[in-house]
Design a protein around this motif. Structure first.
Motif, PDB file in Angstrom:
ATOM      1  N   GLY A 144      26.340  29.936  69.948  1.00  0.00           N
ATOM      2  CA  GLY A 144      26.690  31.319  70.284  1.00  0.00           C
ATOM      3  C   GLY A 144      27.801  31.403  71.319  1.00  0.00           C
ATOM      4  O   GLY A 144      28.739  32.199  71.189  1.00  0.00           O
ATOM      5  N   ARG A 185      14.033  35.935  75.256  1.00  0.00           N
ATOM      6  CA  ARG A 185      13.695  35.484  73.903  1.00  0.00           C
ATOM      7  C   ARG A 185      12.291  34.902  73.860  1.00  0.00           C
ATOM      8  O   ARG A 185      11.882  34.179  74.756  1.00  0.00           O
ATOM      9  CB  ARG A 185      14.733  34.450  73.431  1.00  0.00           C
ATOM     10  CG  ARG A 185      15.961  35.107  72.832  1.00  0.00           C
ATOM     11  CD  ARG A 185      17.001  34.108  72.422  1.00  0.00           C
ATOM     12  NE  ARG A 185      16.517  33.132  71.457  1.00  0.00           N
ATOM     13  CZ  ARG A 185      17.319  32.418  70.669  1.00  0.00           C
ATOM     14  NH1 ARG A 185      18.614  32.623  70.710  1.00  0.00           N
ATOM     15  NH2 ARG A 185      16.819  31.536  69.838  1.00  0.00           N
ATOM     16  N   ASP A 213      26.711  31.619  62.132  1.00  0.00           N
ATOM     17  CA  ASP A 213      26.100  30.793  63.184  1.00  0.00           C
ATOM     18  C   ASP A 213      24.593  30.668  62.950  1.00  0.00           C
ATOM     19  O   ASP A 213      23.888  31.664  62.814  1.00  0.00           O
ATOM     20  CB  ASP A 213      26.466  31.488  64.515  1.00  0.00           C
ATOM     21  CG  ASP A 213      25.551  31.173  65.674  1.00  0.00           C
ATOM     22  OD1 ASP A 213      24.686  30.306  65.564  1.00  0.00           O
ATOM     23  OD2 ASP A 213      25.740  31.827  66.718  1.00  0.00           O
TER      24      ASP A 213
HETATM   25 MG    MG Z   1      22.245  31.194  68.894  1.00  0.00          MG
END
Ligand code: MG
Ligand code: UDP
Length: 218
Positions: free
Chosen positions: A39, A162, A114
């Motif tokens: 990322g 997350r 990605d």
């Molecule tokens: Mg990622």
């Protein structure tokens, strides 16, 4: 006459420009373990090259939190377990995102995808749905040791919010990566389509290599 000709010439670039409406999406798959820096490097690429970044994980997380989504629960549990969501869901999100990007701006036909394809099911789904509709130019592989990956994700977990940046999920994610994603990278390697980058270094050092590759390949 001359005026008419000039007028037509003036119009020509627009006609040529209009061709890109029909441009096939040009895709670079970006792969590597969790926390390898996919990322981060994709953001750098977008800032320097004409690519659109589509993170399969981000698309799934957005779908998970979309009210009315019939897949929210399923995605949630797959992500926590570090398992790979059935491709029917992921491929539709990717396809839609690509279509919407190109519809909004015909010049945006270069994509960094990605975190996909992560396993055989993903690859099959891509081939079934996208075969002939998009060209996979090459795979950017961010190669990074598991320890470094885990440390980076735990560090990220302090602020990322997350649900899978914790040790328990991470161990499962690493297992999934080694068992399911590495073989996909190996398959592309056999086709001579993989550009491997040592991703254990600093962001700037890694990006210097990324630039070299993109300047050569694009
Ligand atoms: Mg990622
Ligand atoms: N995921 C998936 N299919 C994909 C991409 C992601 O099922 O094509 C799920 C999977 O559970 C994965 C999680 O989303 O562990 C997080 O993926 P992401 O790419 O965001 O993690 P990263 O590798 O970037 O840390």
């Amino acid at each position: 006459m001359i005026v008419a000709l000039l007028h037509r010439l003036k119009k020509l670039p627009r006609a040529v420009h209009g061709w890109s409406v029909m441009m096939k999406p040009q895709v670079v798959f970006v792969l590597g373990g969790p926390g390898a820096g996919k990322g981060t490097q994709c953001a750098r690429i977008v800032a320097n090259y004409s690519y659109t970044h589509l993170s399969a994980g981000d698309l799934l997380r957005a779908e998970r939190s979309r009210s009315g989504s019939e897949f929210g629960q399923l995605i949630d549990s797959y992500i926590k377990e570090g398992k790979i969501v059935p491709v029917e869901i992921t491929i539709n999100l990717l396809k839609k995102a690509m279509e919407e990007t190109m519809k909004a701006d015909e010049k945006k036909f270069r994509f960094l995808i990605d975190g996909f394809p992560r396993n055989q099911d993903n690859l099959q789904g891509w081939n079934t749905v996208m075969d002939g509709k998009a060209d996979v130019k090459f795979v950017l592989f961010f190669d990074c040791g598991n320890e470094v990956c885990i440390d980076r994700c735990l560090e990220r977990g302090k602020s990322s919010g997350r649900t899978d940046d914790n040790r328990e999920s991470l161990e499962k994610r690493i297992q999934t990566y080694l068992q399911s994603t590495r073989p996909i990278i190996v398959q592309y390697e056999k086709q001579g389509k993989v550009c491997t980058i040592d991703a254990s270094r600093s962001v700037d050092e890694v990006f210097a290599d990324v630039k070299n590759i993109l300047d050569k390949e694009s």
